[in-house]
Each structure stands twice: as structure tokens, then as C-alpha cells.
Design a protein around this motif. Structure first.
Motif, PDB file in Angstrom:
ATOM      1  N   PRO A  34      73.421  55.022  25.547  1.00 12.02           N
ATOM      2  CA  PRO A  34      72.289  55.123  24.616  1.00 12.02           C
ATOM      3  C   PRO A  34      72.376  54.113  23.479  1.00 12.02           C
ATOM      4  CG  PRO A  34      73.843  56.898  24.211  1.00 12.02           C
ATOM      5  CD  PRO A  34      74.289  56.213  25.477  1.00 12.02           C
ATOM      6  N   MET A  35      73.599  53.633  23.211  1.00 13.52           N
ATOM      7  CA  MET A  35      73.774  52.667  22.124  1.00 13.52           C
ATOM      8  C   MET A  35      73.094  51.330  22.416  1.00 13.52           C
ATOM      9  SD  MET A  35      76.270  52.854  24.423  1.00 13.52           S
ATOM     10  CE  MET A  35      77.198  54.229  23.744  1.00 13.52           C
ATOM     11  N   LYS A  36      72.823  51.054  23.681  1.00 15.47           N
ATOM     12  CA  LYS A  36      72.108  49.823  24.006  1.00 15.47           C
ATOM     13  C   LYS A  36      70.674  49.862  23.487  1.00 15.47           C
ATOM     14  CE  LYS A  36      74.635  48.516  28.204  1.00 15.47           C
ATOM     15  NZ  LYS A  36      74.500  48.239  29.659  1.00 15.47           N
ATOM     16  N   HIS A  83      69.653  52.227  20.917  1.00 14.42           N
ATOM     17  CA  HIS A  83      69.660  52.581  19.494  1.00 14.42           C
ATOM     18  C   HIS A  83      71.055  52.293  18.930  1.00 14.42           C
ATOM     19  CE1 HIS A  83      65.731  54.509  19.740  1.00 14.42           C
ATOM     20  NE2 HIS A  83      66.144  55.157  20.812  1.00 14.42           N
ATOM     21  N   PRO A 120      72.984  57.074  15.440  1.00 15.14           N
ATOM     22  CA  PRO A 120      73.686  58.082  16.242  1.00 15.14           C
ATOM     23  C   PRO A 120      72.807  59.265  16.645  1.00 15.14           C
ATOM     24  CG  PRO A 120      75.055  57.367  14.417  1.00 15.14           C
ATOM     25  CD  PRO A 120      73.697  56.775  14.189  1.00 15.14           C
ATOM     26  N   GLN A 137      70.753  58.257  19.488  1.00 20.09           N
ATOM     27  CA  GLN A 137      71.594  58.159  20.681  1.00 20.09           C
ATOM     28  C   GLN A 137      71.785  59.530  21.322  1.00 20.09           C
ATOM     29  OE1 GLN A 137      75.285  56.161  19.704  1.00 20.09           O
ATOM     30  NE2 GLN A 137      74.211  54.474  18.700  1.00 20.09           N
ATOM     31  N   GLU A 138      72.041  60.543  20.497  1.00 26.27           N
ATOM     32  CA  GLU A 138      72.225  61.893  21.032  1.00 26.27           C
ATOM     33  C   GLU A 138      70.942  62.413  21.671  1.00 26.27           C
ATOM     34  OE1 GLU A 138      74.917  63.768  21.542  1.00 26.27           O
ATOM     35  OE2 GLU A 138      75.904  61.892  20.977  1.00 26.27           O
ATOM     36  N   ARG A 165      70.694  60.761  25.011  1.00 25.50           N
ATOM     37  CA  ARG A 165      71.613  61.388  25.972  1.00 25.50           C
ATOM     38  C   ARG A 165      71.022  62.697  26.507  1.00 25.50           C
ATOM     39  NH1 ARG A 165      75.787  59.832  22.230  1.00 25.50           N
ATOM     40  NH2 ARG A 165      77.079  58.157  23.124  1.00 25.50           N
TER      41      ARG A 165
END
Length: 215
Positions: free
Chosen positions: A115-117, A119, A123, A126-127, A130
Motif C-alpha cells: 500500500p505504501m506504493k 500512499h 499510514p 495504507q491501512e 490493506r
């Protein structure tokens, strides 16, 4: 001899399984994904897409993308009986593989794993991504569960599509993603196959924890 470009723990384990099932003579060339070898000049020279799996055939031509490689294996090794002889049967194999790769993998597992790609500095986003990915995987597995029903294999007979489902069920086990009962049973049937065990051992994945034997 063909060269199989493989990444440990990646979706390429599904292709590795199919090569073992086919009895193919191949070199298992490991690409170090953790150290981004897939983007190295040497690997880019062999495969400009910079990804695995890929197959370098004996004539020097390259085949990439999971469904295309799986189809090539099925056609090249007909004695393994992993591809229906009729067009309608082949169509259904391609249909279900494309669904697994383009929908469940790309729209589900991609968001779970990276997800970091999307955002890099958020964090909470990202969650959320996910969670969205897990929802998409659940939807996909439920659809596959309906297709599988009470059969041993997705379309009745064992086909190259089982390799795609296997890499996904391994990921589910590793990441604590619940699977429908019949999908879990499919995973256990795959684990019991000698070709699967050979592929796992060759990739250093043959312990119960790593292979999904406890799933």
C-alpha cells in the motif's frame, strides 16, 4: 534447456509447480526480489519488463505474464494433460486464470503487500488500502469457492489454473487470510503432490510453516 526466472515467495511459485508437473528440463534462475535484482541492467536485458515469472525458451524468445506462461506449458507438454484439448475447455482455463491474476492478485494482494506504493506518506491510508485489498481477496476466494464446489480441481480435471490458485492460497496462509473450506482443501491437495513438494524444496520453502502445510 529453458530458463525459468523465479522469485522466492512470489507468484512464480505457481509456474515452478507447473514446470515440475510437466516434467520440463529447466534452469531455475532465482531473481533476488528483496534486493531489487529485477530492475538490474542484467535482468532488464533479459526481460525489459523487470518482473517474474518469465521463461526464456530454447529458441531465445521470452514469454512473460502468468497466464501466457501457463498456457505455453500446457501446450508444450501435452503429455502432462494440464490443458483441455478443446477450445471451450481452454477458454475456461484462461478465463479463471485471468480472473485470479488480474482481479484477486492485482486488485487484492497488491494492496495488501504494497500500500505504501500508493500512499507513501500516509499510514492511515495504507491501512485502509490493506483492508480494501483483504476485502477484494475475500470476494475473489468466495467466487472461486463457488466454481470449485465439491470438485477436487477448479474445472474438474487438473489444469494449469491450479498453479495460480496455489500461489494465492500460500499467500493467504502466510498472511492470516481466511479461506473457504474447499479452497483450503484444494491447498492441501496441492501440497500433497510430488511436483509441488519438489518446487517448494527447490525454492527453500519446504518447511511446514513456509509451505502452508498447517493451513
Amino acid at each position: 534447456m529453458i530458463t525459468f526466472f523465479n522469485g522466492i515467495g512470489a507468484c512464480s511459485i505457481g509456474i515452478h509447480v507447473l514446470l515440475e508437473e510437466a516434467g520440463a528440463d529447466f534452469e531455475n534462475r532465482i531473481i533476488d526480489l528483496a534486493n531489487r535484482e529485477q530492475f538490474s541492467p542484467d535482468y532488464r536485458a533479459a526481460n525489459p519488463k523487470g518482473k517474474v515469472p518469465a521463461i526464456l525458451r530454447e529458441d531465445g524468445s521470452l514469454v512473460t505474464e502468468f497466464p501466457a506462461i501457463a498456457l505455453w506449458i500446457g501446450h508444450t507438454y501435452p503429455e502432462a494433460r494440464m490443458l483441455p484439448a478443446d477450445f471451450e475447455g481452454q477458454l475456461r482455463v484462461i478465463e479463471i486464470m485471468d480472473y485470479m491474476v488480474s482481479s484477486i492478485h492485482m486488485r487484492g494482494f497488491t494492496f495488501i503487500f504494497a500500500p505504501m506504493k500508493f500512499h507513501p506518506d500516509d499510514p492511515s491510508a495504507q491501512e485502509a488500502l490493506r483492508a480494501h485489498g483483504r476485502d477484494q481477496v475475500k470476494i475473489g476466494l468466495d467466487n472461486l469457492s463457488e466454481t470449485l464446489g465439491d470438485k477436487d480441481w477448479l474445472l474438474g480435471d487438473f489444469t494449469v489454473a491450479e498453479g495460480a490458485l496455489f500461489y494465492m492460497t500460500r499467500w493467504c496462509h502466510q498472511h492470516g487470510i481466511e479461506m473457504p473450506d474447499n479452497i483450503r482443501d484444494h491447498h492441501q491437495r496441492m501440497i500433497a503432490r510430488p511436483a509441488v513438494q519438489r518446487a517448494l524444496r527447490a525454492d527453500g520453502l519446504a518447511t511446514p510453516e513456509k509451505s502452508g502445510l498447517a493451513a
